[in-house]
Design an enzyme around this catalytic site. Structure first.
Site, PDB file in Angstrom:
ATOM      1  N   ARG D 290      -5.871  12.345  -8.686  1.00 56.13           N
ATOM      2  CA  ARG D 290      -5.354  11.118  -9.294  1.00 56.13           C
ATOM      3  C   ARG D 290      -6.542  10.194  -9.502  1.00 56.13           C
ATOM      4  O   ARG D 290      -7.051   9.604  -8.551  1.00 56.13           O
ATOM      5  CB  ARG D 290      -4.336  10.489  -8.331  1.00 56.13           C
ATOM      6  CG  ARG D 290      -3.566   9.317  -8.892  1.00 56.13           C
ATOM      7  CD  ARG D 290      -2.861   8.566  -7.768  1.00 56.13           C
ATOM      8  NE  ARG D 290      -3.790   7.711  -7.066  1.00 56.13           N
ATOM      9  CZ  ARG D 290      -3.730   7.394  -5.778  1.00 56.13           C
ATOM     10  NH1 ARG D 290      -2.784   7.883  -5.006  1.00 56.13           N
ATOM     11  NH2 ARG D 290      -4.622   6.585  -5.243  1.00 56.13           N
ATOM     12  N   HIS D 294      -2.717   4.485  -7.199  1.00 58.06           N
ATOM     13  CA  HIS D 294      -1.377   5.066  -7.062  1.00 58.06           C
ATOM     14  C   HIS D 294      -0.446   4.469  -8.113  1.00 58.06           C
ATOM     15  O   HIS D 294       0.230   5.182  -8.852  1.00 58.06           O
ATOM     16  CB  HIS D 294      -0.825   4.793  -5.663  1.00 58.06           C
ATOM     17  CG  HIS D 294       0.615   5.158  -5.518  1.00 58.06           C
ATOM     18  ND1 HIS D 294       1.059   6.452  -5.573  1.00 58.06           N
ATOM     19  CD2 HIS D 294       1.721   4.387  -5.364  1.00 58.06           C
ATOM     20  CE1 HIS D 294       2.382   6.470  -5.441  1.00 58.06           C
ATOM     21  NE2 HIS D 294       2.802   5.225  -5.322  1.00 58.06           N
ATOM     22  N   TYR D 303      -9.192   2.787   0.412  1.00 61.05           N
ATOM     23  CA  TYR D 303      -9.076   4.052   1.152  1.00 61.05           C
ATOM     24  C   TYR D 303      -9.882   5.226   0.604  1.00 61.05           C
ATOM     25  O   TYR D 303      -9.866   6.290   1.188  1.00 61.05           O
ATOM     26  CB  TYR D 303      -7.596   4.452   1.285  1.00 61.05           C
ATOM     27  CG  TYR D 303      -6.823   4.529  -0.028  1.00 61.05           C
ATOM     28  CD1 TYR D 303      -6.912   5.659  -0.840  1.00 61.05           C
ATOM     29  CD2 TYR D 303      -6.007   3.484  -0.439  1.00 61.05           C
ATOM     30  CE1 TYR D 303      -6.192   5.725  -2.031  1.00 61.05           C
ATOM     31  CE2 TYR D 303      -5.281   3.545  -1.629  1.00 61.05           C
ATOM     32  CZ  TYR D 303      -5.382   4.666  -2.417  1.00 61.05           C
ATOM     33  OH  TYR D 303      -4.683   4.742  -3.584  1.00 61.05           O
TER      34      TYR D 303
HETATM   35  C1  LIG Z   1      11.676   8.754   0.251  1.00 61.61           C
HETATM   36  C2  LIG Z   1      10.498   7.937  -0.171  1.00 61.61           C
HETATM   37  N1  LIG Z   1       9.628   7.495   0.758  1.00 61.61           N
HETATM   38  C3  LIG Z   1       8.571   6.743   0.413  1.00 61.61           C
HETATM   39  C4  LIG Z   1       8.344   6.408  -0.895  1.00 61.61           C
HETATM   40  C5  LIG Z   1       7.161   5.520  -1.257  1.00 61.61           C
HETATM   41  N2  LIG Z   1       6.170   6.260  -2.022  1.00 61.61           N
HETATM   42  C6  LIG Z   1       6.168   6.278  -3.362  1.00 61.61           C
HETATM   43  S1  LIG Z   1       5.025   7.316  -4.001  1.00 61.61           S
HETATM   44  C7  LIG Z   1       4.486   7.737  -2.467  1.00 61.61           C
HETATM   45  C8  LIG Z   1       3.377   8.744  -2.335  1.00 61.61           C
HETATM   46  C9  LIG Z   1       3.745  10.038  -2.993  1.00 61.61           C
HETATM   47  O1  LIG Z   1       2.693  10.939  -2.899  1.00 61.61           O
HETATM   48  P1  LIG Z   1       2.722  12.327  -3.638  1.00 61.61           P
HETATM   49  O2  LIG Z   1       3.997  13.044  -3.300  1.00 61.61           O
HETATM   50  O3  LIG Z   1       1.461  13.015  -3.317  1.00 61.61           O
HETATM   51  O4  LIG Z   1       2.796  11.984  -5.192  1.00 61.61           O
HETATM   52  P2  LIG Z   1       1.717  11.179  -6.053  1.00 61.61           P
HETATM   53  O5  LIG Z   1       2.100   9.735  -5.975  1.00 61.61           O
HETATM   54  O6  LIG Z   1       0.385  11.461  -5.497  1.00 61.61           O
HETATM   55  O7  LIG Z   1       1.885  11.688  -7.438  1.00 61.61           O
HETATM   56  C10 LIG Z   1       5.195   7.063  -1.487  1.00 61.61           C
HETATM   57  C11 LIG Z   1       4.958   7.183  -0.039  1.00 61.61           C
HETATM   58  C12 LIG Z   1       9.276   6.880  -1.840  1.00 61.61           C
HETATM   59  N3  LIG Z   1       9.151   6.598  -3.145  1.00 61.61           N
HETATM   60  N4  LIG Z   1      10.323   7.648  -1.463  1.00 61.61           N
END
Ligand SMILES: Cc1ncc(C[n+]2csc(CCOP(=O)(O)OP(=O)(O)O)c2C)c(N)n1
Ligand SMILES: Cc1ncc(C[n+]2csc(CCOP(=O)(O)OP(=O)(O)O)c2C)c(N)n1
Ligand SMILES: [Mg+2]
Ligand SMILES: [Mg+2]
Lengths: 349, 397, 349, 397
Positions: D290, D294, D303
């Site tokens: 990425r 985020h 980080y």
């Molecule tokens: C059930 C839930 N817990 C926490 C979140 C908050 N949250 C949104 S994106 C994220 C990180 C997701 O990481 P990843 O699965 O690696 O996907 P990326 O964002 O890197 O595409 C978090 C913790 C959420 N959306 N849903």
């Protein structure tokens, strides 16, 4: 006294709790290096170390379930659920384990767990980021459920929650994270109002507004506006939703005879229903008008651009105040109730 | 093969690395482990007829077992079976509301529990009667919940066993969290999560593996694969051996004959040793069989054949161990008689604990909802007490 | 008409729904070979085949989550949660997905899903097998929540639930599974009372009892007993908890002026709170006494031997009837309310 | 090695059996796949500099790609990047409430989406802008949710894409259920679940693997391992390569270079082919990065290092593919200019769609809560409309 935002008051409360008791530790997503998406845990990992400020894998059941185990081992875990809408994967662990372990074990096992939840809407957030799930937890015996609407309360109540031997769901009104207020950082918990007490946020004589969280601010604004119209509002910040301090609420309602309950969550089977039912049971003869609920609609939280039509605002509170103020209800008016009820279709036929 | 059956090596780190997998392939190639009925390899030290077979990886872990310890294992298995039979009988007689028989699973319960130290903490499901017994729970402790008197009646802190868990898989996370705590305390205590084959489908169990692996938590996952989750055969949960799941999470696993108490002791000691050395979690799949119904409410004839049950009866864990111990001269008829007498005594105690149980006072339903004072609930209680008193008054009139 | 138990009426309803529409399929634990732990799906896998009566892995989020996908593919899944206490692992899928997908997609996606839940206590079951979680779902916008207390209703309402294009949580009062009644198996759904309507289970004039599920039976028994004492009870079986047919309830309350709400679930923020609040809002001038709630206590479900002290029985209903019957509340009696309220300590101080 | 990286074989069944694992070991032994930055093996067809490298297993799956198709892949990657940049810009200008940048992840999104047929159904997370674009969503379709106008604005049925999913991992179960439906329909349609590295820790994703495996559902799990879940490095979720999880569930997996669009097309075709042949689920771990924050609310400098980001910039998926296509003569300057113009046009469209968006009428918040009439909600709506009308009246006065 120090001027702090509500968010940094919680940070200060966490830091204080952690230095007072080294069995206190924090778990959550992004709470370590990042300091939390709201920066509420900012600096705590640096100060207290990674073993005590734990960035967990992305799994809420896992976070709460491992916190249960840590509590069994004698720790006092404070977990952060990143947003209100992400607490549901942990619902089973909260309802069947956290809430019940003390009861199930005949008091042998304590669950001194705090579940912090940045909470509710009005901040223009994405879907699932503006939920008000408090009624689910209030309906769950074994949990305590609290929320703070001032930095001072946030600081003290967080520490009280950590000190409690019962599990506490601690809702943090994210709309108020940046609102400032004076905080007495040296406050002795022994001198603070107990966690379960309501707070009369503003005294008044005409109508009682019962509310909590960010809506306390809206209600106080409404009280100012109502004053201009010659109606005196008493605003009660319930603070503790479970147990609820009905004593303070009932005392106010007995004085005013009129009550409006305000919250953001959906109306049906929400906290407002409990408050209205309890008031009716306890204060029936004193009621001059049926209590009104000003709440979110019975809809999923709408898209951000439309949230102002969901979250109760000053005008909706005043509208309800007008209704309880104007309406006198000694006896059924001739056809009057049908008329009064006509804006709300009662049946489903 | 899509999963790695990690072979325990005495005293050497087995961390699920490539080198480790090589070793596994190697030992599988040696054809060391006989095939279990359900088509996968299991590690075993005792054949169904009680013949001791060598397993270079497991052997060292039980080399030091004294005759005394061997007899204790046997005794606790017999006691567990008797306790279990008594549970079934008491339920039929209306003394218990329900019972979940563990007959057939005595070896994995007793073998793993005996390997624990006092400071370790077990997180059982509802079927681990043997684990409770081995950890020292009192008869009332394990019976009163089944009678409907209490949700959990043993003293968790004194025997280091969590309340039995009915929510499938939830305890795996508790064990992992407890282990994270033990780790933070710098202790060598280990947590053990017990669950069934069905439980491996639950999110909680998988999340537990994620957390345990990420934090290197000293926890042992013991999956008693008894072939059934109520009426569902294990193939509904997993088309491939369950032990194959763990390595993907970075957790070494071992698939053992769950009806061979020596293999269970050995594997558990291997896993505990890893945990105590700071090498993190391990996963044991104990291949066993639930000889009885799921619970006394269940009718297994609706979903499985008598044939299948009979085939598993031939692999009985107690008969096998007895044959071995007798052949070794560790047990003789008088010792067996003594154990039988102890079992009778336990059964009598259990029966007495049930029949003598007195239901708590009504208002105690309000007790222990909270640890700290709670005025509205106290008021609800007072109101109910007053309400009940009203009856007394009416009846008095 | 055929005499059927409530349980087999549901079996018949499922069979009928499956033969009427081959997009209907069932998912759950032990529903196939075993026919369900309550035998409600007995014979259905044999009749309709394993692809339509699916024994799933042991994971409730998985069951509901895959059902969402099946609905997206055009199926009408009926899932069985084995017991009330096991629905929580699926809570996230139900609240965030099932309830919201129609809203989130602006109506493009339909969720014609039925979640069947053997429900509530009084059957001497083990822990987690006697839960009453209905308020959680009633508070969740986007769901319909219903329950049947007679075999006829069970048969018809199950079919209506399957036919609904909205997700329906269908609570089956397990205490009544074996109770018998006449069922018209040829009933045309078009002639049946709509799913959302309440049913006046017994007409009366003195006090309105509002209830649902197994408590309907208890309330009817109470009505018989009250008759002996000269009090006429009207018993309303709400049937649909969301939406609720307030029209029928309010019509009754306007007639009697006195109301007792009965359910097994905990009181705090339960369904009774909503019913009392709604009645108070709509019928305030007609109320002769404050509505009373007879509910489970605010405790986790107790061990089976003690459940009779938790589940409302005939005596507790009659006790509440006495209170609303005897108490007249035109004006506050001198010190009377404090006295009236004295059995219930109002505050938490 | 504790996991099996299953190698796709053109036209041959790869079902995660032992024989299959042997093949994997074999090909790994041949040193076919270069090591990725984060220490695991990835399958790759294009080096970061655009050099085409052979991979006997992947090669056949893209052998038939025409210059036209290659250009379409390139074009959609460029469009995705431009769309993404516009999203960031619009957010900065206050036109969007939020944006989740996908810069750097274009290859896995476009490669996998291009491999789909019209009847297949994609279940994206919130970051799959490229998937939406490739499936034909209109600009309003993918922008309005980020503006806060709608929860989901594209027409799911016409492009066969589920609403974007914010609840991490939930969609993996939906995809599996949809696939079970496709299976029951006797169709060859396949479901695709997209999620991130963080999502693999969620119970839902693991349960999806259990269900998919048990039912042999035609679903492809595409995990975009972009190294981060907000501020948490992938090592918090998994100490071992994520692709290693799936085989334990009986699901063959493949770890590919997610910045190599050809590898992504090939792997996806392999997985889709398996599904269409009735061979069940597959799992792809696309190792990518990425490049942006985020979301626009995030501050990644808290980080991660600039260094790390720069190292990944060198492995850019578009630059790499352009270099390859130009070298092959499939693209030239005029073609590149044409694509750039198309990107400009799309950006303009996107911008217009945002800026021209008109917020719906207030009372529409009550729409679509239920599919069927719902009187109490209709009453709530009417009451609110009346309330709003009161303001109009007041203002009129
Ligand atoms: C059930 C839930 N817990 C926490 C979140 C908050 N949250 C949104 S994106 C994220 C990180 C997701 O990481 P990843 O699965 O690696 O996907 P990326 O964002 O890197 O595409 C978090 C913790 C959420 N959306 N849903
Ligand atoms: C969350 C949850 N879902 C369903 C059940 C109902 N249930 C009780 S035991 C059981 C089967 C468990 O099988 P397994 O994990 O193999 O353990 P075993 O009973 O064979 O020891 C089921 C489905 C439950 N107790 N908890
Ligand atoms: Mg089992
Ligand atoms: Mg990621």
């Amino acid at each position: 006294m120090t001027a702090l935002t509500l968010g940094s008051a919680i940070t200060a409360g966490l830091a204080r709790a952690m230095s007072d008791d080294d069995r206190v530790l924090l778990l959550g997503e992004d709470i370590g290096t990042l300091g939390g998406v709201f920066r509420v845990t900012d600096g705590l990992q640096e100060r207290f170390g990674a073993p005590r400020v734990i960035d967990t894998p992305l799994a809420e059941a896992g976070i709460v379930g491992t916190a249960v185990g840590l509590a069994l081992r004698g720790y006092r875990p404070v977990v952060e659920i990143q947003f209100d809408g992400f607490v549901y994967p942990a619902f089973d662990q909260i309802v069947c384990q956290v809430a019940k372990l003390h009861y199930r074990s005949n008091g042998r096992i304590r669950m001194p767990l705090v579940i912090r939840i940045p909470w509710a809407g009005g901040v223009g957030a994405a879907e699932h980021h503006s939920e008000s799930p408090e009624a689910y937890f209030v309906h769950t015996a074994g949990l305590r459920v609290v929320t703070a609407s001032t930095p001072q309360d946030a600081y003290v109540m967080l520490r009280q929650a950590v000190a409690s031997d019962d599990p506490v769901v601690f809702f943090e009104p994210k709309r108020l994270y940046h609102s400032k207020g004076e905080v007495d950082l040296d406050a002795d918990l022994a001198d603070a109002p107990p966690l379960h007490l309501a707070r009369v946020a503003r005294e008044g004589t005409g109508v009682t507004i019962v509310t909590y969280g960010a809506s306390v601010r809206t209600a106080l604004d409404a009280a100012l506006a109502a004053e201009d119209e010659g109606i005196s509002l008493e605003v009660i910040d319930v603070r503790s939703l479970s147990p609820m301090d009905l004593h303070t609420v009932a005392a106010s309602v007995r004085k005013t005879g009129r009550v409006v309950v305000v919250h953001e969550a959906a109306r049906q089977a929400g906290m407002g229903a409990e408050i209205v039912a309890s008031i009716t049971e306890r204060c029936f003869p004193f009621l001059e008008a049926p209590p009104q609920r000003v709440t979110g609609h019975d809809i999923p939280y709408p898209p951000a651009k439309l949230e102002k039509h969901h979250v109760p605002d000053l005008d909706r509170i005043l509208h309800a105040v007008d209704r309880v103020w104007e309406r006198d209800t000694g006896a059924p008016p001739a056809g009057g109730v049908a008329a009064a009820g006509s804006t709300v279709e009662e049946g489903v036929r | 093969m899509t999963y790695t059956q990690t072979t325990p090596h005495h005293g050497s780190a087995v961390d699920g690395t490539a080198a480790d997998a090589e070793r596994t392939h190697e030992s599988a190639a040696r054809g060391r482990t006989p095939r279990s009925e359900d088509g996968g390899d299991v590690a075993r030290l005792l054949e169904p007829d009680g013949t001791r077979v060598p397993d270079p990886a497991l052997d060292p872990w039980i080399a030091d077992l004294s005759p005394h310890e061997l007899r204790a294992l046997h005794r606790d298995m017999v006691l567990t079976r008797r306790l279990d039979a008594e549970g079934v009988a008491l339920q039929r007689q209306g003394q218990l509301a329900l019972w979940a028989p563990c007959r057939g699973q005595e070896a994995v319960q007793i073998g793993t529990a005996h390997a624990l130290s006092a400071g370790d903490f077990a997180f059982p499901s509802y079927r681990e009667h043997g684990v409770l017994l081995a950890r020292g729970a009192k008869p009332e402790g394990y019976m009163l919940a089944w009678r409907g008197e209490e949700h959990s009646a043993y003293d968790h802190a004194s025997i280091n066993v969590a309340p039995m868990q009915i929510i499938i898989g939830a305890q795996a996370l508790h064990a992992t969290g407890w282990a994270m705590g033990a780790q933070r305390d710098g202790s060598t205590d280990v947590a053990v999560a017990y669950f069934g084959d069905g439980a491996t489908s639950q999110g909680d169990v998988n999340e537990a593996m994620v957390f345990a692996s990420s934090f290197g938590a000293p926890v042992v996952f013991v999956c008693s694969n008894n072939q059934w989750a109520i009426s569902e055969p294990v193939t509904v949960q997993a088309k491939h051996p369950i032990a194959g799941r763990a390595p993907g999470f970075g957790i070494p696993s071992l698939r053992i004959d769950g009806n061979d108490v020596l293999a269970c002791v050995a594997a558990m000691r291997w896993a505990l040793d890893r945990a105590r050395r700071g090498e993190g979690p391990s996963f044991l799949e104990a291949v066993t069989y639930r000889m009885g119904p799921h619970t006394t409410s269940d009718d297994p004839t609706r979903y499985r054949t008598v044939d299948e049950v009979e085939r598993w009866a031939e692999r009985d864990p107690i008969a096998r161990f007895e044959a071995y111990l007798c052949a070794e001269g560790v047990l003789d008829d008088s010792a067996l008689a003594e154990v039988a007498a102890a079992a009778d005594a336990l059964a009598a105690e259990v029966r007495a604990a049930c029949i003598g149980a007195v239901t708590r006072a009504p208002e105690t339903v309000f007790d222990h909802v909270y640890a700290e004072p709670h005025a509205p609930l106290a008021a609800q209680r007072a109101e109910y007490v007053e309400y009940l008193a009203g009856f007394a008054t009416e009846e008095d009139r």
